[in-house]
Design a protein around this motif. Structure first.
Motif, mmCIF file in Angstrom:
data_model
loop_
_atom_site.group_PDB
_atom_site.id
_atom_site.type_symbol
_atom_site.label_atom_id
_atom_site.label_comp_id
_atom_site.label_asym_id
_atom_site.label_seq_id
_atom_site.Cartn_x
_atom_site.Cartn_y
_atom_site.Cartn_z
ATOM 1 N N ILE A 121 0.880 -0.896 0.076
ATOM 2 C CA ILE A 121 0.007 -0.251 0.186
ATOM 3 C C ILE A 121 1.331 1.105 -0.080
ATOM 4 O O ILE A 121 0.515 2.010 -1.062
ATOM 5 C CB ILE A 121 -1.033 -0.003 1.216
ATOM 6 N N LEU A 122 2.008 1.292 0.993
ATOM 7 C CA LEU A 122 2.996 2.474 1.226
ATOM 8 C C LEU A 122 4.014 2.683 -0.395
ATOM 9 O O LEU A 122 4.825 4.106 0.229
ATOM 10 C CB LEU A 122 2.948 2.963 3.077
ATOM 11 N N GLY A 123 4.534 1.620 0.060
ATOM 12 C CA GLY A 123 4.928 1.381 -1.129
ATOM 13 C C GLY A 123 6.709 1.553 -0.121
ATOM 14 O O GLY A 123 6.871 0.905 0.779
ATOM 15 N N LYS A 124 7.405 1.448 -0.753
ATOM 16 C CA LYS A 124 9.554 1.032 -0.225
ATOM 17 C C LYS A 124 9.676 2.562 0.834
ATOM 18 O O LYS A 124 9.695 1.645 1.935
ATOM 19 C CB LYS A 124 10.116 1.162 -1.349
ATOM 20 N N LYS A 125 9.070 3.963 1.056
ATOM 21 C CA LYS A 125 9.810 4.421 1.544
ATOM 22 C C LYS A 125 8.967 3.903 2.611
ATOM 23 O O LYS A 125 9.812 3.711 4.340
ATOM 24 C CB LYS A 125 9.637 5.771 1.706
ATOM 25 N N ASN A 126 7.569 4.640 2.466
ATOM 26 C CA ASN A 126 7.116 5.176 3.944
ATOM 27 C C ASN A 126 6.992 3.622 4.129
ATOM 28 O O ASN A 126 6.301 3.090 6.285
ATOM 29 C CB ASN A 126 5.793 5.471 3.823
ATOM 30 N N GLY A 127 6.572 2.024 3.765
ATOM 31 C CA GLY A 127 6.543 0.997 3.836
ATOM 32 C C GLY A 127 7.754 0.829 4.604
ATOM 33 O O GLY A 127 7.379 -0.361 6.027
ATOM 34 N N THR A 128 8.996 0.699 4.493
ATOM 35 C CA THR A 128 9.776 0.487 5.057
ATOM 36 C C THR A 128 10.334 1.296 6.552
ATOM 37 O O THR A 128 10.135 0.826 7.810
ATOM 38 C CB THR A 128 11.051 0.729 4.970
ATOM 39 N N LEU A 129 9.346 2.662 6.569
ATOM 40 C CA LEU A 129 10.121 3.444 7.370
ATOM 41 C C LEU A 129 8.535 2.874 8.567
ATOM 42 O O LEU A 129 9.254 2.736 10.399
ATOM 43 C CB LEU A 129 8.704 5.054 6.998
ATOM 44 N N ALA A 130 7.683 2.097 8.566
ATOM 45 C CA ALA A 130 6.446 2.057 9.093
ATOM 46 C C ALA A 130 6.900 0.183 9.702
ATOM 47 O O ALA A 130 7.009 0.420 11.173
ATOM 48 C CB ALA A 130 5.050 1.890 8.611
ATOM 49 N N VAL A 131 8.086 -0.238 9.264
ATOM 50 C CA VAL A 131 8.566 -1.802 9.681
ATOM 51 C C VAL A 131 9.398 -1.676 11.221
ATOM 52 O O VAL A 131 9.573 -1.672 11.769
ATOM 53 C CB VAL A 131 8.765 -2.525 8.997
ATOM 54 N N LEU A 132 10.432 -0.217 10.603
ATOM 55 C CA LEU A 132 11.262 0.185 11.316
ATOM 56 C C LEU A 132 10.631 0.458 12.802
ATOM 57 O O LEU A 132 11.521 0.308 13.624
ATOM 58 C CB LEU A 132 12.122 1.229 10.785
ATOM 59 N N LEU A 133 9.564 1.723 12.425
ATOM 60 C CA LEU A 133 8.778 2.647 13.769
ATOM 61 C C LEU A 133 8.552 0.938 14.629
ATOM 62 O O LEU A 133 8.577 1.082 15.932
ATOM 63 C CB LEU A 133 7.593 2.928 13.049
ATOM 64 N N TYR A 134 8.327 0.222 13.974
ATOM 65 C CA TYR A 134 7.251 -0.714 15.223
ATOM 66 C C TYR A 134 8.282 -1.858 15.796
ATOM 67 O O TYR A 134 8.041 -1.920 16.320
ATOM 68 C CB TYR A 134 6.484 -2.256 13.594
ATOM 69 N N ILE A 135 9.696 -2.044 14.778
ATOM 70 C CA ILE A 135 10.321 -2.521 15.590
ATOM 71 C C ILE A 135 11.185 -2.059 16.850
ATOM 72 O O ILE A 135 11.291 -2.249 17.674
ATOM 73 C CB ILE A 135 11.373 -2.801 14.455
ATOM 74 N N ALA B 178 11.671 -3.131 20.316
ATOM 75 C CA ALA B 178 12.702 -2.751 21.497
ATOM 76 C C ALA B 178 13.029 -1.708 22.642
ATOM 77 O O ALA B 178 13.744 -2.218 23.302
ATOM 78 C CB ALA B 178 13.950 -2.116 20.690
ATOM 79 N N ILE B 179 11.887 -0.732 22.460
ATOM 80 C CA ILE B 179 12.081 0.190 23.504
ATOM 81 C C ILE B 179 11.062 -0.702 24.644
ATOM 82 O O ILE B 179 11.088 -0.174 25.669
ATOM 83 C CB ILE B 179 12.221 1.817 23.482
ATOM 84 N N GLY B 180 10.134 -1.898 24.398
ATOM 85 C CA GLY B 180 9.778 -2.488 25.547
ATOM 86 C C GLY B 180 8.574 -2.566 25.495
ATOM 87 O O GLY B 180 8.129 -2.263 25.888
ATOM 88 N N LEU B 181 7.834 -1.854 24.408
ATOM 89 C CA LEU B 181 5.844 -1.862 24.471
ATOM 90 C C LEU B 181 5.764 -2.941 23.575
ATOM 91 O O LEU B 181 6.932 -3.313 22.693
ATOM 92 C CB LEU B 181 5.842 -1.021 22.975
ATOM 93 N N ALA C 123 15.002 -7.999 24.341
ATOM 94 C CA ALA C 123 15.274 -9.760 24.684
ATOM 95 C C ALA C 123 14.628 -10.077 23.846
ATOM 96 O O ALA C 123 15.238 -11.578 23.223
ATOM 97 C CB ALA C 123 14.105 -9.695 26.352
ATOM 98 N N VAL C 124 13.355 -9.935 23.254
ATOM 99 C CA VAL C 124 12.672 -10.559 21.695
ATOM 100 C C VAL C 124 13.422 -10.506 20.733
ATOM 101 O O VAL C 124 13.438 -11.544 20.129
ATOM 102 C CB VAL C 124 11.393 -9.784 21.870
ATOM 103 N N ILE C 125 14.066 -9.537 20.596
ATOM 104 C CA ILE C 125 15.165 -8.840 19.570
ATOM 105 C C ILE C 125 16.083 -10.000 18.951
ATOM 106 O O ILE C 125 16.185 -10.651 18.377
ATOM 107 C CB ILE C 125 15.008 -7.562 19.425
ATOM 108 N N VAL C 126 16.945 -10.263 20.321
ATOM 109 C CA VAL C 126 17.732 -10.747 20.389
ATOM 110 C C VAL C 126 17.261 -12.528 21.119
ATOM 111 O O VAL C 126 18.112 -13.660 20.534
ATOM 112 C CB VAL C 126 18.963 -10.724 21.636
ATOM 113 N N GLY C 127 15.894 -12.766 20.846
ATOM 114 C CA GLY C 127 15.470 -14.431 21.454
ATOM 115 C C GLY C 127 15.332 -14.785 19.726
ATOM 116 O O GLY C 127 16.326 -14.177 19.285
ATOM 117 N N PRO C 128 15.078 -16.185 20.425
ATOM 118 C CA PRO C 128 14.744 -16.987 19.278
ATOM 119 C C PRO C 128 14.520 -16.449 18.097
ATOM 120 O O PRO C 128 14.460 -17.033 16.309
ATOM 121 C CB PRO C 128 14.103 -17.864 19.530
ATOM 122 N N GLY D 81 7.319 -7.366 23.607
ATOM 123 C CA GLY D 81 8.177 -6.119 23.452
ATOM 124 C C GLY D 81 9.780 -6.480 24.099
ATOM 125 O O GLY D 81 9.791 -7.270 24.642
ATOM 126 N N GLY D 82 10.958 -5.594 23.932
ATOM 127 C CA GLY D 82 11.914 -5.311 24.837
ATOM 128 C C GLY D 82 13.004 -6.288 23.764
ATOM 129 O O GLY D 82 12.543 -7.276 22.928
#
Length: 182
Positions: A46-60, A64-67, A78-83, A75-76
């Motif tokens: 829907i949003l394309g490369k720029k805004n779609g990728t930014l949405a995924v980055l924001l989600y991550i 990462a900050i725990g939400l 620990a999830v990112i470094v986990g399996p 969240g956190g």
């Protein structure tokens, strides 16, 4: 008229959709089936490369900050470094390369399905490689737990994301809402 505020709102909305669909979970022994890849496919289509990728980055970053935006309201770091962390990092590469593909070949049903299938392979590759390393598994065990259960459902999600994404994108373009993205 292009506005940065509009782009920020649309990007945040994309991240929110990913967070909501991430909660659609079917538990499996190693890695659950989630709605995250479906959501990412939809958002990038829907949003394309720029805004779609930014949405995924924001989600991550939100996760990462725990939400509690990752599957199972987790969240956190620990999830990112986990399996499942390799899949999460793979989402970012998935979004960018899907967007790149659709920028080059266009956003129609055929190319959107191809882009979403490519995205599925990218995420499964990152996720399985990380699962092997973190879980200290053999390649066979990592494949059986990190790829095999997701092939059929991944294809279904890729086709659904492309189909729905193209419909929504076409309607937003008709309403001249996508041309406002900065």
């Amino acid at each position: 008229m292009k506005t940065k505020t509009y782009s920020y709102v649309v990007t945040a909305f994309g991240a929110a959709i990913i967070a909501v669909l991430a909660q659609m979970t079917i538990p499996l022994p190693l890695i659950p089936i989630t709605g995250q890849t479906l959501a990412i496919g939809l958002i990038v289509t829907i949003l394309g490369k720029k805004n779609g990728t930014l949405a995924v980055l924001l989600y991550i970053l939100l996760g990462a900050i725990g939400l509690p935006v990752f599957s199972g309201f987790s969240g956190g770091l620990a999830v990112i470094v986990g399996p499942t962390g390799g899949y999460i990092i793979g989402f970012l590469v998935q979004a960018y390369l899907m967007g790149l593909y659709m920028d080059k070949f266009g956003v129609n049903y055929t190319h959107s399905i191809i882009a979403n299938l490519i995205g599925m392979v990218i995420t499964l590759t990152f996720g399985t490689t990380w699962l092997k390393i973190v879980g200290d598994l053999s390649w066979t065990a990592a494949f059986m737990g990190g790829v095999y259960p997701f092939i059929i459902v991944g294809i279904i999600k890729a086709v659904a994301a492309a189909w729905i994404g193209v419909i929504v994108r076409n309607r937003l373009e008709s309403a001249q809402l996508l041309n406002q993205l900065a």
